[in-house]
Design an enzyme around this catalytic site. Structure first.
Site, mmCIF file in Angstrom:
data_model
loop_
_atom_site.group_PDB
_atom_site.id
_atom_site.type_symbol
_atom_site.label_atom_id
_atom_site.label_comp_id
_atom_site.label_asym_id
_atom_site.label_seq_id
_atom_site.Cartn_x
_atom_site.Cartn_y
_atom_site.Cartn_z
ATOM 1 N N VAL A 11 44.953 17.775 24.349
ATOM 2 C CA VAL A 11 44.531 18.255 25.277
ATOM 3 C C VAL A 11 44.801 19.919 25.139
ATOM 4 O O VAL A 11 44.003 20.848 25.830
ATOM 5 C CB VAL A 11 45.080 17.685 26.829
ATOM 6 C CG1 VAL A 11 45.115 18.495 27.915
ATOM 7 C CG2 VAL A 11 44.833 16.135 26.974
ATOM 8 N N ASP A 30 54.311 25.004 20.556
ATOM 9 C CA ASP A 30 54.816 24.107 20.534
ATOM 10 C C ASP A 30 55.657 24.033 19.529
ATOM 11 O O ASP A 30 55.834 25.207 19.003
ATOM 12 C CB ASP A 30 53.471 23.068 19.420
ATOM 13 C CG ASP A 30 53.464 21.838 19.512
ATOM 14 O OD1 ASP A 30 54.589 21.033 18.325
ATOM 15 O OD2 ASP A 30 52.694 20.987 19.816
ATOM 16 N N THR A 121 49.033 14.170 32.021
ATOM 17 C CA THR A 121 48.800 12.858 32.648
ATOM 18 C C THR A 121 49.966 12.054 33.144
ATOM 19 O O THR A 121 50.860 11.798 32.095
ATOM 20 C CB THR A 121 47.289 11.626 31.783
ATOM 21 O OG1 THR A 121 46.665 11.961 31.746
ATOM 22 C CG2 THR A 121 47.559 10.807 32.737
ATOM 23 N N PHE A 150 40.445 15.586 31.793
ATOM 24 C CA PHE A 150 39.403 14.334 31.552
ATOM 25 C C PHE A 150 37.830 14.453 31.095
ATOM 26 O O PHE A 150 37.158 13.737 30.375
ATOM 27 C CB PHE A 150 38.385 14.717 33.346
ATOM 28 C CG PHE A 150 38.839 14.347 34.363
ATOM 29 C CD1 PHE A 150 39.081 12.643 35.028
ATOM 30 C CD2 PHE A 150 39.022 15.515 34.930
ATOM 31 C CE1 PHE A 150 40.140 12.985 35.868
ATOM 32 C CE2 PHE A 150 40.187 15.472 35.996
ATOM 33 C CZ PHE A 150 40.571 13.837 36.821
ATOM 34 N N LEU A 151 38.773 14.850 29.642
ATOM 35 C CA LEU A 151 37.894 15.413 28.134
ATOM 36 C C LEU A 151 38.445 13.934 27.772
ATOM 37 O O LEU A 151 39.075 13.279 27.664
ATOM 38 C CB LEU A 151 38.478 16.476 27.980
ATOM 39 C CG LEU A 151 39.903 16.916 27.046
ATOM 40 C CD1 LEU A 151 40.339 15.502 25.663
ATOM 41 C CD2 LEU A 151 39.923 17.915 26.649
ATOM 42 N N PHE A 247 29.280 3.848 30.244
ATOM 43 C CA PHE A 247 30.227 2.794 30.186
ATOM 44 C C PHE A 247 30.220 0.778 30.277
ATOM 45 O O PHE A 247 30.669 0.196 31.168
ATOM 46 C CB PHE A 247 31.879 2.983 31.356
ATOM 47 C CG PHE A 247 32.447 3.637 31.269
ATOM 48 C CD1 PHE A 247 33.879 4.522 29.253
ATOM 49 C CD2 PHE A 247 32.018 5.415 31.136
ATOM 50 C CE1 PHE A 247 34.223 5.187 29.353
ATOM 51 C CE2 PHE A 247 33.281 6.776 30.610
ATOM 52 C CZ PHE A 247 33.668 6.567 30.079
ATOM 53 N N LEU A 248 28.882 1.378 30.210
ATOM 54 C CA LEU A 248 28.427 -0.724 30.401
ATOM 55 C C LEU A 248 27.723 -0.925 29.218
ATOM 56 O O LEU A 248 27.154 -0.881 28.834
ATOM 57 C CB LEU A 248 27.689 -0.688 31.200
ATOM 58 C CG LEU A 248 27.289 -0.424 32.543
ATOM 59 C CD1 LEU A 248 26.141 -1.020 33.446
ATOM 60 C CD2 LEU A 248 28.770 -1.791 33.425
ATOM 61 N N CYS A 258 44.324 7.324 26.238
ATOM 62 C CA CYS A 258 44.262 7.438 26.968
ATOM 63 C C CYS A 258 44.643 5.904 28.496
ATOM 64 O O CYS A 258 45.519 5.554 29.158
ATOM 65 C CB CYS A 258 42.832 8.110 27.532
ATOM 66 S SG CYS A 258 43.535 10.379 26.871
#
Length: 443
Positions: A11, A30, A121, A150-151, A247-248, A258
């Site tokens: 992210v 970092d 998140t 939302f990547l 997503f089906l 995630c």
């Protein structure tokens, strides 16, 4: 604008690079010195298509830099983005220790007004805790905002630069104005809301997508029993605009960093307010069991797996990433070894990361798909890499001891399999075996 991004995981690194590419000046921070050293040498610590080229471009043009010096980065920037990890605790709750420490470090470094954005998140109410921590460690003014990401790994740059929507949660008008300006080049679909709703949108979105995956996998299991084809069922469902095509795709379930983490966290969030999230508990249960369909199909084809050699194609949780966190391959390979099988494993990118999680004398690490299949009693396709779709099935069958394939991602179509000599099992579709010119259904 001048931005600091704290955390150089998927992210943080992708967000920072993309913001730089939009013309902003970005400092990525970092604590891990080796990671920063590698980035400054032009090495990318994660596999993400197009990321290396975008980093090189923006470093060369002077908009992107990497450092371990958080204090200097905070002083130079007007917007500070928190993108540190929030891994799961044994209870399922998110571990907020890293983000709370980062908030304290930001506060200690502040020398003027800052807008502090949480992109990690986090559970509902976390941004208010961040606000309290910063207030305790600085007298400088600041604003807090939640801008969830939302990547998707493998398409992270595309998702960042062409998002479906941007969600901005804040009660501060100045922060809202500046963050809308920052994100407006990406999409006109910008939703502003309160902090808690923004936090909840992230969890609710991932939980809903996980629910779609588990639902279609349950439908696939029924399709196998009644002789229907889940790929046609899903196609028929997807034309309904209320449902949609995404997503089906039936398979062996979701994995990664995630969906498993966020579904468990949302279940825990509900539990903390005395709500039993029955639906999401079932989604998680279905997903855990779905990956073992591979084992059940192997046993149907081969009987006992003791002493059998099984080829594994794909170790990453999805294609176009080297991420193996909660990948179905982990439990499947461990189960095969427990049953006495020998494993020949191959992944185009993720083998090195996978070996850090699972290693055994029972596993032969292969350099190609055909090497992994050589002498095997069956091959299990667990990740739908394009490379596997290009394999010559006739050549594949010839190098195997027994031409058995368990296609956990429904990569091959009926025509391809009918022209081969494979005994073929897929997910939610009639499986076939060629006996001479006769096609026999294995339901």
């Amino acid at each position: 604008m001048r931005l600091t991004v704290i955390g150089t995981g998927y992210v943080g690194l992708v967000s920072g690079v993309c913001f730089a590419d939009l013309g902003n000046h970005v400092i990525c921070v970092d604590k891990i010195a080796d990671k920063i050293d590698r980035l400054n040498l032009g090495e990318v610590p994660i596999y993400e298509p197009g990321l290396k080229e975008l980093i090189e471009k923006n470093v060369k043009e002077g908009r992107l830099s990497f450092t371990t010096d958080l204090e200097s980065a905070v002083i130079q920037s007007e917007i500070i983005i928190l993108a540190v990890g929030t891994p799961s605790l044994p209870s399922g709750e998110a571990n907020l220790s890293y983000i709370m420490q980062a908030a304290q470090d930001i506060a200690s470094a502040m020398d003027s007004y800052k807008i502090i954005v949480t992109k990690s998140t986090v559970p509902v109410g976390t941004n208010e805790k961040i606000q309290n921590i910063i207030s305790q460690h600085t007298y400088h003014p600041f604003a807090i905002a939640s801008v969830p990401e939302f990547l998707r790994e493998g398409t992270a740059i595309k998702d960042t630069m062409n998002p479906d929507r941007i969600v901005i949660g804040s009660s501060n008008e100045d922060a809202l104005d500046k963050l809308i300006s920052l994100h407006s080049p990406l999409t006109p679909n910008i939703l502003t809301t309160d902090l808690r709703s923004a936090e909840m949108i992230k969890y609710a979105s991932n939980a809903f997508l996980a629910t779609k995956i588990s639902f279609i996998n349950e439908i696939a299991n029924i399709c196998e029993k009644v002789g229907a084809d889940v790929t046609r069922v899903a196609e028929g469902m997807g034309y309904d605009k209320r449902i949609g095509q995404s997503f089906l795709q039936a398979g062996i379930g979701y994995g990664g960093s995630c969906f498993p983490k966020d579904t468990q966290a949302l279940i825990q969030i509900a539990g903390n307010v005395d709500y039993d999230f029955k639906l999401l508990n079932s989604v998680v249960e279905v997903n855990k069991d779905q990956r073992f369909n591979v084992i059940r199909k192997l046993q149907e084809a081969l009987g006992s797996l003791s002493g059998r050699t099984i080829g594994i194609w794909g170790l990453a949780f999805k294609p176009n990433t080297d991420d193996v966190r909660d990948a179905p391959a982990t439990e499947i390979i461990q189960n095969l070894i427990e049953r006495g099988a020998l494993v020949r494993a191959y992944d185009p990118i993720a083998t090195s990361n996978f070996r850090k999680e699972v290693d055994s004398p029972s596993i032969h690490w292969s350099e190609s798909a055909l090497e992994a299949a050589a002498g095997c009693d069956a091959v299990c396709l667990l990740t739908e890499w394009d490379e596997f779709a290009q394999v010559d099935l006739t050549e594949l069958a010839q190098c195997m001891n027994t031409a058995v394939m368990i296609d956990g991602r429904n990569l091959y179509n009926k025509e391809e399999i009918e022209q081969s000599s494979f005994i073929y099992y897929s997910i939610g579709r009639p499986s076939v075996t060629n006996i001479g010119d006769k096609i026999t259904l294995l339901l």
